[in-house]
Design an enzyme around this catalytic site. Structure first.
Site, mmCIF file in Angstrom:
data_model
loop_
_atom_site.group_PDB
_atom_site.id
_atom_site.type_symbol
_atom_site.label_atom_id
_atom_site.label_comp_id
_atom_site.label_asym_id
_atom_site.label_seq_id
_atom_site.Cartn_x
_atom_site.Cartn_y
_atom_site.Cartn_z
ATOM 1 N N ASP A 196 -2.910 -10.672 9.519
ATOM 2 C CA ASP A 196 -1.939 -9.604 9.761
ATOM 3 C C ASP A 196 -1.096 -9.932 10.984
ATOM 4 O O ASP A 196 -0.100 -9.263 11.250
ATOM 5 C CB ASP A 196 -2.660 -8.263 9.977
ATOM 6 C CG ASP A 196 -3.033 -7.592 8.663
ATOM 7 O OD1 ASP A 196 -2.479 -8.000 7.622
ATOM 8 O OD2 ASP A 196 -3.883 -6.682 8.675
ATOM 9 N N LYS A 255 -1.114 -8.530 -4.914
ATOM 10 C CA LYS A 255 -1.792 -8.760 -3.622
ATOM 11 C C LYS A 255 -3.097 -7.976 -3.685
ATOM 12 O O LYS A 255 -3.084 -6.753 -3.806
ATOM 13 C CB LYS A 255 -0.905 -8.265 -2.487
ATOM 14 C CG LYS A 255 -1.521 -8.397 -1.099
ATOM 15 C CD LYS A 255 -0.492 -8.020 -0.045
ATOM 16 C CE LYS A 255 -1.075 -7.925 1.345
ATOM 17 N NZ LYS A 255 -0.118 -7.355 2.307
ATOM 18 N N TRP A 256 -4.212 -8.699 -3.593
ATOM 19 C CA TRP A 256 -5.554 -8.105 -3.767
ATOM 20 C C TRP A 256 -6.203 -7.997 -2.388
ATOM 21 O O TRP A 256 -6.672 -8.978 -1.836
ATOM 22 C CB TRP A 256 -6.369 -9.012 -4.672
ATOM 23 C CG TRP A 256 -7.747 -8.547 -5.031
ATOM 24 C CD1 TRP A 256 -8.701 -8.050 -4.201
ATOM 25 C CD2 TRP A 256 -8.329 -8.580 -6.332
ATOM 26 N NE1 TRP A 256 -9.837 -7.765 -4.896
ATOM 27 C CE2 TRP A 256 -9.638 -8.090 -6.224
ATOM 28 C CE3 TRP A 256 -7.883 -8.995 -7.585
ATOM 29 C CZ2 TRP A 256 -10.502 -8.005 -7.306
ATOM 30 C CZ3 TRP A 256 -8.742 -8.915 -8.664
ATOM 31 C CH2 TRP A 256 -10.033 -8.418 -8.516
ATOM 32 N N ASP A 257 -6.229 -6.776 -1.880
ATOM 33 C CA ASP A 257 -6.681 -6.558 -0.506
ATOM 34 C C ASP A 257 -8.127 -6.053 -0.485
ATOM 35 O O ASP A 257 -8.680 -5.628 -1.510
ATOM 36 C CB ASP A 257 -5.755 -5.520 0.141
ATOM 37 C CG ASP A 257 -5.646 -5.667 1.644
ATOM 38 O OD1 ASP A 257 -6.511 -6.336 2.241
ATOM 39 O OD2 ASP A 257 -4.698 -5.108 2.224
ATOM 40 N N ASP A 299 0.824 -1.215 0.000
ATOM 41 C CA ASP A 299 0.000 0.000 0.000
ATOM 42 C C ASP A 299 0.865 1.274 0.000
ATOM 43 O O ASP A 299 1.940 1.295 0.576
ATOM 44 C CB ASP A 299 -0.858 -0.044 1.280
ATOM 45 C CG ASP A 299 -1.978 0.960 1.256
ATOM 46 O OD1 ASP A 299 -2.068 1.731 0.296
ATOM 47 O OD2 ASP A 299 -2.770 0.955 2.213
HETATM 48 C C1 GLA Z 1 -4.158 -4.755 5.137
HETATM 49 C C2 GLA Z 1 -3.293 -5.946 4.830
HETATM 50 C C3 GLA Z 1 -1.850 -5.638 5.124
HETATM 51 C C4 GLA Z 1 -1.404 -4.438 4.343
HETATM 52 C C5 GLA Z 1 -2.324 -3.266 4.633
HETATM 53 C C6 GLA Z 1 -2.017 -2.092 3.722
HETATM 54 O O1 GLA Z 1 -4.236 -4.515 6.490
HETATM 55 O O2 GLA Z 1 -3.718 -7.067 5.550
HETATM 56 O O3 GLA Z 1 -1.029 -6.748 4.840
HETATM 57 O O4 GLA Z 1 -1.425 -4.746 2.973
HETATM 58 O O5 GLA Z 1 -3.690 -3.607 4.443
HETATM 59 O O6 GLA Z 1 -2.844 -1.012 3.968
#
Ligand code: GLA
Length: 714
Positions: free
Chosen positions: A534, A470-472, A361
């Site tokens: 996380d 990575k698709w969040d 991010d």
């Molecule tokens: C989420 C994801 C993290 C990271 C943050 C970035 O919390 O789980 O791994 O990518 O967003 O804002």
């Protein structure tokens, strides 16, 4: 195999049978689900059936009959599998048998949603058509079986055959009416940083348990995977039944234990907040639910599901391939980075053997914190003057692949895209929409919004050599404008995910949702791996990975070594134990590697060399849980090659204790007649010795001590 004998349907998998039959009154009743029976003697089914011959409200009632797709309020007063409001406003319904079809070499096609595919397996699908002439709708129940698996995949399709609109209130995907027995319900509940903790509850007469989620995605709080186990079933013994919903929206698994101790277990879309209108001739599809049975305990279920998900659900070409060892900059820099810093991390990581650099991010718009720019998918040239293309080239020139983070479903109010299209967000007319992590969700229920998400991500992916995504998705769904909206959104999510992943089949996609908030089989159909949590503290991670592995393959569990004190809970663990836990997953690093000293870098280099040796085994092997970290001071797990040629074992002791008992760990899945050498100690063990007598790990005297074994047949 599927057999039809008069009115009896017998589904057979590798070692299972599932039998149902139509009684004289046209009800589709359930008779058996368990170990394989031969296609031979069905007298017992007929006898049972004749007992029920006196069907009718005065003589008999469906309330005591095990059924395949029960209604409420005709004669069954338990929780129903479906509820449809007919043109008169009522929901009384009775589905009776109309016809059937057996589709050879075929799986269920579920419109708009992911499902199992046949691949090189022998799959057959039985479609049973039930009809409610009075209410004016038809239900097709689909059952797919594979000769190679012990699973039954189910779904339902409801079609309006009346001349007016009807409304579906409830439509579960699968129902299992099981006879009285001492059962335990096992489910996986938690929250952010503590996903999928394992809970086990005795099923008592009179209880009704709704394991459901209405938070938008499949959720941190409840996973759409459950097991119904014979009381006392463990990793190796006992009858266990499981249900996995191939779905990423609001879901429900409903258990009811009736007045006779019979158990009804159903899984599907959460009826709460759901409604679906069908015009004349229109159909509604439920998502697929994969049912699995094993008489070899929870471990038997896991190994079966791991194979099914890896071989017949995940579409990515990466599913059985070695995954590149990555370094992700999130916990190293958070939003505070520039190009130079990223290149420094990449360079040091490359020197230790890392293969993929992932920019998380903060690379787009004016994003220096959570409050701005989400949805504005153009690079921030102040932070990255070379642009994504230039940065990717520099990373590639170092000999690393390049990967990028996106959150395609969200926008910040402070973003150009929101300012241009304030009506594109999920909102309820006249109500100030709620922000979560300063975000709104995009209404993927609308075609032009889906197109924006697809095009903005694809433009970036086309502009540079990006080999991993990575698709969040970082927020729950609020401000839902109407019933059924969550399902519409989920269909939109699949449309967007399908469009992007099929346009870039070579990219390795990783799912994520504030950690493991959307760890489900629906996402796994498109992406072979998901950021598990996380929380990367090795002790908590061990618990999360242990319980995640029950329903999902190790090849889907993304696991990183991070810095200490751990950023989530402050715990300090050794670099060795952090890696030992992360090996059991898709291995990577997420820390500022430029801050590590020579000794640490040397250790990282060795860890990477080690993972390169074992990763193919971890992706494709059979997984055994040997010791549970739940209510115990130990944990151990093992991945054994299917041909028994090698195995990797991790044993952990959580807290150091003086004068404690000897911990002996027994291994599984080895050849008892062969000898194995442990590559780390050069000790030679007999397969029989390791499996029957076990070993006592040498933990040493410190908290959270781990020992790993890499055994190769000699
Ligand atoms: C989420 C994801 C993290 C990271 C943050 C970035 O919390 O789980 O791994 O990518 O967003 O804002």
């Amino acid at each position: 195999m599927i057999f039809k004998n008069n009115n009896i349907f017998h589904l057979q998998g590798k070692q299972i049978s599932y039998i149902m039959a139509v009684n004289e009154c046209g009800d589709l009743l359930h008779y058996y689900y368990g170990k394989k029976l031969r296609d031979k003697n069905y007298e017992w089914v007929k006898q049972k059936w004749s007992v029920w011959n006196g069907y009718g409200p005065d003589k008999w009632t469906l309330d005591i009959c095990p059924q395949e797709y029960p209604a409420y309020g005709y004669t069954d007063l338990r929780t129903p599998a479906y509820s449809v409001v007919n043109k008169n406003g009522g929901t009384v319904s009775r589905l009776t048998y109309k016809s059937y079809k057996i589709l050879q070499n075929s799986v269920q096609e579920i419109e708009g949603m992911p499902a199992l595919f046949a691949g090189d397996k022998n799959a057959q699908t039985l479609e049973i058509v039930l009809e409610d002439k009075n209410a004016g709708f038809e239900v097709i129940l689909s059952y797919t079986v594979f000769d190679e698996y012990d699973i039954i995949a189910r779904s339902a399709k409801i079609t309006n055959i009346s001349d007016t609109e009807i409304t579906i209130d409830t439509a579960y995907s699968t129902v299992l009416d099981m006879p009285k027995r001492a059962y335990e319900l096992i489910h996986f509940s938690g929250g952010w940083a503590k996903e999928r903790e394992m809970y086990r509850n005795k099923v008592r007469q009179g209880v009704k348990i709704d394991i459901s989620n209405a938070r938008g995605g499949s959720g941190h709080n409840i996973n759409p995977f459950v097991m119904l186990a014979e009381e006392g079933a463990d990793e190796t013994n006992g009858d266990v039944y499981s249900m996995t919903l191939v779905y990423s929206g609001n879901h429900s698994t409903m258990l009811e234990c009736d007045q006779f101790g019979n158990v009804r277990l159903m899984q599907g879309i959460n009826p709460f907040g759901f409604e679906w209108r069908l015009k004349q001739g229109e159909s509604f599809f439920t998502p697929q639910s994969i049912m699995c049975y094993s008489d070899k305990g929870i471990g038997g279920i896991s190994r079966e599901l791991h194979d099914v998900i890896r071989q017949n659900l995940c579409r990515s070409k990466w599913v059985d391939m070695e995954r590149p060892i990555l370094i992700n900059n999130w916990e190293a820099t958070y939003f505070d980075f520039n190009e130079e810093k990223l290149l420094d991390i990449a360079k040091t990581a490359k020197q230790q053997g890392v293969e993929l650099f992932v920019l998380d991010d903060g690379w787009f718009g004016d994003r220096n914190d959570e409050e701005t720019s989400m949805g504005d998918w153009r690079v921030n040239l102040k932070k990255i003057p070379s642009g994504i293309d230039g940065l990717a080239k520099k990373i590639n020139d170092m000999g690393l692949k390049f990967g990028l983070w996106f959150e395609p479903e969200s926008v910040n109010p402070d973003s150009d895209i929101y300012r241009a299209h304030p009506d594109w967000i999920v909102h309820s007319a006249g109500v100030e929409p709620t922000q979560s992590r300063f975000e709104y969700l995009l209404a993927l229920t609308r075609g032009e919004v889906c197109d924006y998400a697809i095009n903005s991500v694809c433009n970036i992916l086309e502009s540079a050599n990006i080999e991993y995504v990575k698709w969040d998705m970082n927020r729950p769904m609020t401000d839902i404008p109407r019933k059924g909206f969550n399902h519409e959104f989920t269909l939109g999510f699949y449309k967007v995910m399908d469009a992007i992943t099929s346009r870039f089949p070579d990219i390795l996609f990783e799912g994520c949702s504030g950690g493991g908030g959307r760890f489900d089989a629906g996402v796994l159909a498109y992406m072979p791996q998901i950021w598990t949590s996380d929380n990367s503290d090795a002790v908590k991670r061990m618990q999360i990975q242990y319980s995640t592995s029950i329903g999902y393959p190790v090849s889907s569990i993304s696991a990183h070594v991070t810095a200490v004190p751990n950023h989530q809970n402050g715990r300090v663990t050794s670099l060795k134990s952090r890696a030992d836990v992360a090996y059991c997953g898709v291995f990577g690093y997420e820390l500022d590697i430029t801050k590590m000293n020579e000794n640490e870098l040397d250790e990282v280099k060795k860890q990477i060399e080690n993972d390169k040796k074992i990763r193919s085994l971890m992706i494709n092997g059979d997984f055994y849980r040997l010791e549970s970290p739940y209510n115990s001071n130990y944990c151990a797990w093992e991945t054994a090659a299917k041909d028994k040629s090698e195995a990797f074992v991790m044993c952990a002791k959580i807290l150091s204790e003086a004068n404690c008992e000897e911990k002996r760990v027994k291994f599984y899945g080895l050849d008892p007649d062969a000898d194995y050498i442990d590559e780390y100690t050069s000790k030679v063990y007999g397969g029989d010795e390791l499996m029957y007598n076990g070993v006592v790990p040498e933990f040493g005297q410190y908290d959270f001590a781990t020992q790993i074994f890499y055994l190769r047949k000699i």
